[in-house]
Design a protein around this motif. Structure first.
Motif, PDB file in Angstrom:
ATOM      1  N   GLN A   1       6.438  16.607  10.820  1.00 50.64           N
ATOM      2  CA  GLN A   1       6.733  17.637   9.874  1.00 50.64           C
ATOM      3  C   GLN A   1       5.533  18.638  10.341  1.00 50.64           C
ATOM      4  OE1 GLN A   1       8.249  18.620   6.449  1.00 50.64           O
ATOM      5  NE2 GLN A   1       9.565  17.326   7.857  1.00 50.64           N
TER       6      GLN A   1
ATOM      7  N   ASP B   1       7.414  24.251   3.972  1.00 51.13           N
ATOM      8  CA  ASP B   1       8.526  23.622   4.426  1.00 51.13           C
ATOM      9  C   ASP B   1       8.730  24.261   5.999  1.00 51.13           C
ATOM     10  OD1 ASP B   1      10.958  22.566   5.361  1.00 51.13           O
ATOM     11  OD2 ASP B   1      11.873  22.909   3.530  1.00 51.13           O
TER      12      ASP B   1
ATOM     13  N   LYS C   1      10.867  24.002   7.856  1.00 51.19           N
ATOM     14  CA  LYS C   1      12.234  24.643   8.321  1.00 51.19           C
ATOM     15  C   LYS C   1      12.230  26.199   8.031  1.00 51.19           C
ATOM     16  CE  LYS C   1      14.874  20.561   7.935  1.00 51.19           C
ATOM     17  NZ  LYS C   1      15.755  19.701   6.955  1.00 51.19           N
TER      18      LYS C   1
ATOM     19  N   GLU D   1      10.267  17.410  13.099  1.00 60.21           N
ATOM     20  CA  GLU D   1      10.657  17.052  11.547  1.00 60.21           C
ATOM     21  C   GLU D   1      10.029  15.696  11.381  1.00 60.21           C
ATOM     22  OE1 GLU D   1      14.780  17.746   9.971  1.00 60.21           O
ATOM     23  OE2 GLU D   1      14.958  19.581  11.540  1.00 60.21           O
ATOM     24  N   LYS D   2       9.849  14.892  12.400  1.00 58.16           N
ATOM     25  CA  LYS D   2       9.316  13.588  12.247  1.00 58.16           C
ATOM     26  C   LYS D   2       7.965  13.621  11.867  1.00 58.16           C
ATOM     27  CE  LYS D   2      12.193  10.866  15.310  1.00 58.16           C
ATOM     28  NZ  LYS D   2      12.167   9.806  16.580  1.00 58.16           N
TER      29      LYS D   2
ATOM     30  N   HIS E   1      10.063  22.880  15.869  1.00 54.73           N
ATOM     31  CA  HIS E   1      10.045  22.330  14.811  1.00 54.73           C
ATOM     32  C   HIS E   1      10.097  20.577  14.933  1.00 54.73           C
ATOM     33  CE1 HIS E   1      11.477  26.287  13.522  1.00 54.73           C
ATOM     34  NE2 HIS E   1      10.739  26.069  12.318  1.00 54.73           N
TER      35      HIS E   1
END
Ligand SMILES: [Zn+2]
Length: 58
Positions: free
Chosen positions: A26, A4, A6, A23-24, A21
């Motif tokens: 990953q 992950d 995160k 997130e879109k 990071h």
């Protein structure tokens, strides 16, 4: 191994905390060394384990 993004607090390559990071996508991008890290899908992990098992037998 990244599961992950995160959970990534520092660059696995250079241990810098100057990371982004995304997130879109990953992805985790290190601003110091420019490395891009992506979490591995469980399917790919399994394949790697199998490949490692074959190597050990030979
Ligand atoms: Zn780095």
């Amino acid at each position: 191994m990244i599961k992950d993004i995160k959970e990534v607090k520092e660059c696995p390559e250079c241990a810098s905390t100057n990371i982004i990071h995304n997130e879109k996508k990953q992805q985790v991008i290190c601003r110091d060394c420019g490395m891009i890290f992506e979490p591995m899908a469980p399917e790919r992990e399994e394949k790697f384990e199998k490949a490692a098992g074959i190597e050990k037998k030979e």
